[in-house]
Design a protein around this motif. Structure first.
Motif, PDB file in Angstrom:
ATOM      1  N   PHE A 205      89.197  32.773  18.889  1.00 46.84           N
ATOM      2  CA  PHE A 205      89.277  34.095  19.460  1.00 46.84           C
ATOM      3  C   PHE A 205      90.262  34.782  18.302  1.00 46.84           C
ATOM      4  CE2 PHE A 205      92.924  31.523  20.536  1.00 46.84           C
ATOM      5  CZ  PHE A 205      94.175  32.337  20.195  1.00 46.84           C
ATOM      6  N   THR A 207      93.241  37.859  18.216  1.00 47.74           N
ATOM      7  CA  THR A 207      94.405  38.513  18.891  1.00 47.74           C
ATOM      8  C   THR A 207      95.354  39.216  17.998  1.00 47.74           C
ATOM      9  OG1 THR A 207      95.986  38.382  20.819  1.00 47.74           O
ATOM     10  CG2 THR A 207      96.183  36.762  19.217  1.00 47.74           C
ATOM     11  N   ASN A 441      94.622  33.366  25.664  1.00 41.00           N
ATOM     12  CA  ASN A 441      93.593  33.136  24.906  1.00 41.00           C
ATOM     13  C   ASN A 441      93.615  31.578  24.355  1.00 41.00           C
ATOM     14  OD1 ASN A 441      91.884  35.375  24.809  1.00 41.00           O
ATOM     15  ND2 ASN A 441      93.376  36.347  23.668  1.00 41.00           N
TER      16      ASN A 441
END
Length: 596
Positions: A205, A207, A441
């Motif tokens: 992921f 971010t 996440n």
């Protein structure tokens, strides 16, 4: 940025499979100018050809697109070509696309069966049915450009000469899922077709923290040396290779820095097993207990060579059935522990119970000095090594799934915070929990990772996954755990034996053979056939239900005591028959021999 490990020969990324009556032809269609690969449908022999044969009214081939050759598998009389029929791009690793296998397809090269004996045909049919199970193998990943079998640190440390080798030559054999199936293609020097595949998981992921983008990747690599399913593969073999051994690498990239941290999990390293017998928790059996110290020593010697210093964290219960294993493990470690290898027991269930997982901070305090000393890999913007990981934490519970994943996610969180402070992203007291989106996440990343590993070993998502995913236990999570526990029971007793046989075939742990003096396998019939179907479970449950119902009526009519014994006897009888009936490999050892 780390220098990528490019091989001297590129792999074909798209191919076309032509199905002629007498051969299969794999033609590169990705713009490469290389030769096509022809595979005989009679004996599975391979050779390179310059052009695809011409078609005619009598030779009208089927044509399909494929995305990689997994390898060849030899059975009694025929060979079987395994290819990647569908793929899905799931992210990137060092700028290169990473693909997940969505579908495998098996193509038989078994025309020679027409000249085989009736017994050979029958045995071939039995084993080829296992390939239908093999087609459903999950959690397979690959890259055409970089080596997924190697951690970032090992990839960085590759010498210049090694970086020019084909990807399969660079690969770590333990994590090369199709290692055995590639042997025929390797012998024929078919480097552009030799695609390394791992089994495990790949999630990532991105971010934002302020104006900076943090990229976090989690990769799991399952070892193939003692690969298998829950209950059917436990403990270690005599060489020290353990069941469900998984290397998990957490990678963070930010501000041109790259940092990596590796953990491992694996079954307790001595000889023990659980024989599937329809009970919910079969008894733990310690096999050849006198060999436990030597087996443990071999296991940790191998870990020392691969990872450096080792901290073995044991999460099993101190008492009850697990207590016997815990005691044996601790005793075996007395001859292994030294300055390089530490053993730490933490009774997860006793200390954390089923809801107080925040008490894992107690465990972290006990291992903090090891983590500080052995660290993590850190590369600067030029790809230069600023810090390296000198040791590894090895975590286990009984299955090395649920308690293990909760613990590893805690360690991964702590180490990621340390890495981000070193890079200068976090302040001294700042944590992942300070950033809601980052925190959410990260939890999902580890929860998905745990589910993947659990599905491959047990057939269901991980238990306690709600804590990893949400940071707390929930009623829905507890209900899901109950359901998954029942599903594991069903799969262990009625599905995993066949799945284990399929794994053993694919990994080359058993080579199929038929002895000259063997008699044809007997047909199962009567009650024995029940053991092959979930119907047996229904019989047992129905019998126990009526036995309980009759027992409750005894106070009104004594004859119900007779019916209670009758129904209980039926249940026990069916269970005994199922227990006596094993898998193909257990009941028919003449059909195979261990790989040398």
């Amino acid at each position: 940025m780390m220098e990528r490990a490019e091989s001297g020969q590129k792999l074909y990324t798209r191919m076309r499979l032509w199905e002629f009556p007498d051969q299969y032809v794999v033609e590169p269609t990705d713009g490469s100018t290389g030769s096509s690969l022809a595979i005989s449908r009679v004996d599975g022999s391979m050779n390179l050809i310059e052009k695809v044969p011409e078609c005619s009214d009598l030779r009208v081939p089927k044509i399909r697109s494929i995305f990689g050759v997994v390898g060849m598998l030899k059975l009694v009389a025929g060979s079987y070509l395994i290819v990647i029929a569908e793929r899905e791009c799931v992210g990137t690793y060092w700028g290169h696309p990473i693909y997940k296998v969505s579908s495998l397809k098996v193509f038989p090269c078994d025309h020679s069966l027409s000249k085989s004996s009736a017994e050979q045909k029958k045995v071939e049919s039995e084993f080829s049915r296992l390939l239908n199970v093999a087609e459903q193998t999950c959690g397979l990943y690959f890259s055409y450009d970089t080596n997924l079998t190697l951690s970032t640190q090992r990839l960085h440390d590759l010498g210049d000469e090694s970086k020019l080798l084909p990807l399969w030559r660079q690969a770590e054999p333990r994590f090369l899922w199709n290692n055995y199936m590639l042997e025929v293609a390797i012998d024929n020097k078919l480097d552009p077709y030799l695609l390394p595949i791992i089994q495990g998981s790949f999630h990532h992921f991105q971010t934002a923290i302020g104006r900076d983008i943090v990229d976090v990747t989690l990769i799991a690599r399952r070892c193939t040396r003692r690969n298998g399913t829950r209950m059917w593969r436990r403990g270690a073999d005599s060489d020290g290779y353990v069941a469900n051994f998984v290397e998990t690498e957490q990678i963070v990239q930010m501000n041109s820095y790259t940092s990596s941290f590796v953990q491992v999990r694996g079954s307790m390293p001595f000889l023990w097993e659980q024989v599937v017998d329809l009970t919910y928790k079969p008894k733990f059996e310690i096999v050849r207990p006198e060999e436990a110290p030597q087996v443990a020593e071999r296991h940790f010697l191998d870990l020392r060579k691969k990872y450096g210093n080792v901290l073995a964290v044991d999460l099993v219960n101190k008492h009850g059935g697990e207590g016997r294993l815990c005691e044996k493990y601790a005793n075996a470690m007395q001859n292994v522990t030294n300055d390089d290898v530490r053993y730490l027991h933490f009774d997860f269930h006793q200390i954390c119970g089923h809801i107080h997982f925040e008490r894992l901070s107690i465990l972290y305090e006990q291992m903090e000095d090891f983590l500080d000393k052995n660290g993590y890999l850190l590369l600067n913007e030029k790809g230069e090594k600023m810090k390296e990981q000198l040791g590894v934490v090895r975590t286990n519970c009984i299955d090395c799934l649920d308690r293990t994943n909760v613990t590893q996610s805690m360690i991964g969180r702590k180490m990621l915070e340390i890495q981000l402070r070193r890079i200068g992203v976090f302040g001294a007291e700042e944590t992942i929990s300070s950033h809601t989106n980052f925190d959410d996440n990260f939890k999902i990343l580890w929860a998905n990772h745990g589910d993947d590993i659990s599905i491959q070993y047990s057939g269901t998502p991980a238990l306690k996954g709600d804590f990893v995913r949400y940071g707390q236990r929930t009623m829905q999570g507890i209900f899901n755990d109950g359901w998954n526990a029942l599903a594991r029971y069903y799969l262990n007793n009625f599905r995993d034996g066949t799945k284990q046989d399929a794994i053993d075939l694919l990994q080359g742990h058993y080579i199929v053979s038929v002895s000259r003096d063997s008699t044809p396998p007997s047909q199962s019939g009567g009650l024995e056939s029940i053991a092959s179907f979930p119907l047996a479970l229904s019989f047992v449950l129905i019998g126990l239900f009526f036995a309980t119902l009759s027992l409750r009526q005894v106070r009104y009519d004594f004859k119900h005591l007779f019916f209670s014994f009758m129904w209980a006897s039926i249940s026990i009888g069916v269970a005994a028959v199922v227990r006596a009936n094993g898998r193909i490999f257990c009941n028919r050892p003449r059909l195979h021999k261990p790989r040398s």
